[in-house]
Design a protein around this motif. Structure first.
Motif, short mmCIF file in Angstrom:
data_model
loop_
_atom_site.label_atom_id
_atom_site.label_comp_id
_atom_site.label_asym_id
_atom_site.label_seq_id
_atom_site.Cartn_x
_atom_site.Cartn_y
_atom_site.Cartn_z
N TRP A 147 0.85 -1.19 0.00
CA TRP A 147 0.00 0.00 0.00
C TRP A 147 0.89 1.24 0.00
O TRP A 147 2.11 1.15 0.03
N ASP A 148 0.23 2.42 -0.05
CA ASP A 148 0.93 3.70 -0.14
C ASP A 148 1.92 3.69 -1.30
O ASP A 148 1.51 3.46 -2.43
N ALA A 149 3.19 3.87 -1.05
CA ALA A 149 4.16 3.93 -2.15
C ALA A 149 4.28 2.61 -2.89
O ALA A 149 4.76 2.58 -4.03
N HIS A 150 3.84 1.54 -2.27
CA HIS A 150 3.95 0.21 -2.90
C HIS A 150 2.65 -0.24 -3.54
O HIS A 150 2.55 -1.38 -4.02
N SER A 151 1.66 0.61 -3.55
CA SER A 151 0.41 0.35 -4.26
C SER A 151 0.53 0.88 -5.69
O SER A 151 0.95 2.03 -5.88
N GLY A 154 -1.41 3.98 -5.63
CA GLY A 154 -1.20 4.89 -4.52
C GLY A 154 -2.23 4.79 -3.41
O GLY A 154 -2.41 5.74 -2.63
N PHE A 155 -2.93 3.66 -3.29
CA PHE A 155 -3.96 3.49 -2.26
C PHE A 155 -3.32 3.19 -0.90
O PHE A 155 -2.25 2.61 -0.82
N GLY A 156 -4.05 3.56 0.17
CA GLY A 156 -3.53 3.39 1.51
C GLY A 156 -3.83 2.03 2.11
O GLY A 156 -4.50 1.18 1.51
N MET A 157 -3.36 1.85 3.35
CA MET A 157 -3.50 0.56 4.03
C MET A 157 -4.95 0.16 4.23
O MET A 157 -5.32 -1.00 4.02
N ASP A 207 -3.69 -2.85 -4.50
CA ASP A 207 -2.60 -3.41 -3.68
C ASP A 207 -1.86 -4.54 -4.39
O ASP A 207 -1.18 -5.33 -3.76
N ASP A 226 10.55 -3.63 2.75
CA ASP A 226 9.23 -2.99 2.76
C ASP A 226 8.13 -4.00 2.48
O ASP A 226 7.06 -3.98 3.11
N GLN A 230 5.07 -5.04 5.17
CA GLN A 230 3.65 -4.88 4.88
C GLN A 230 2.94 -6.22 4.69
O GLN A 230 1.71 -6.27 4.54
#
Length: 259
Positions: A147-151, A154-157, A207, A226, A230
């Motif tokens: 999530w976040d930078a790894h989505s 750009g979606f959050g947790m 995700d 990372d 996660q």
């Protein structure tokens, strides 16, 4: 899938049920196929087709790869083990009464092992690829979930948590419905494979789609710190979604009409 859904009603000439060892081998091979096909497509296709405008083609290819691997695995190994290839599906099937709880832990061990062997094979192939290919694949997360930078979008947790619970639950409901011992269909593998394709089309941007802890573990091991940090979301919440669906299916849909 449920074992009962694949095999017809017993008859005197039918083969004996598979041993636990055969079931575990089937789960291991099936999960290997899923990770090797799905994660492999994500790694190789995404790395190669990098020209402008190619992203959508890769996106659809990855979704199809995961769906096709489950479809093929369901028909190849489903008659032996039920064709779960996914710890969340195994736990959801146990919650629905489709598999004995005593078999859950061995199934999960076989699934995780199969996935890790597949991602290790992908890493070995990458070692003999173009210069810097493996390093680049690992630096970009090795097709891990996040999530976040790894989505990808750009979606959050919280977005990842919600979509994993919902889509794993939906996936389990499709599996339980199409593989029901009396109301199921002989085309269950097709329906399940297409549903997994649809799930990936929905959630890759959110995700990178898990709905399968074994798939998430297999990729995260090579995806760096990372991805491992996660990983817990993609272990916990697919299982939550599947078990909620398993208990709900048993309560809502497994009854029979009374005279």
């Amino acid at each position: 899938m449920s074992e009962a859904s694949i095999t017809p009603a017993p008859d005197p000439g039918a083969p004996l049920p598979a041993s636990l060892g055969a079931k575990l081998a089937a789960e291991g091979f099936g999960t290997f196929l899923l990770v090797f096909g799905g994660v492999g497509t994500a790694l190789f296709a995404s790395n190669h087709f990098t020209e402008p405008g190619s992203g959508s083609a890769v996106y659809v290819a990855v979704a199809l790869a995961f769906g096709l691997t489950v479809l093929v695995g369901a028909y190849a190994f489903g008659p032996l083990s039920g064709g779960h290839f996914n710890p969340a599906v195994t736990l959801g099937a146990a919650a629905a009464g489709r598999i004995a709880w005593r078999d859950v832990a061995p199934y999960i061990v076989a699934q995780v092992a199969g996935g890790l062997i597949a991602s290790t094979a992908l890493a070995l192939i990458g070692m003999f690829g173009p210069e810097g290919w493996l390093t680049g694949a690992q630096d970009s997360g090795f097709a891990s979930n996040g999530w976040d930078a790894h989505s990808p979008g750009g979606f959050g947790m919280l977005a990842a948590i919600i979509i994993e619970v919902i889509l794993t639950g939906v996936f389990l409901l499709v599996i339980l419905g199409t593989t029901h011992p009396t109301r199921g269909t002989t085309h269950a593998g097709l329906a399940i494979g297409l549903s997994l394709t649809l799930i990936h089309l929905i959630s890759i941007p959110v995700d990178n789609t898990s709905v399968n802890p074994a798939r998430s573990i297999a990729a995260a091991v090579y995806g760096g710190g990372d991805a491992l940090a996660q990983l817990w979301v993609f272990l916990v919440f697919p299982i939550v979604g599947a078990m909620l669906a398993g208990f709900a299916y048993r309560a809502l849909f497994d009854g029979t009409a009374r005279a």
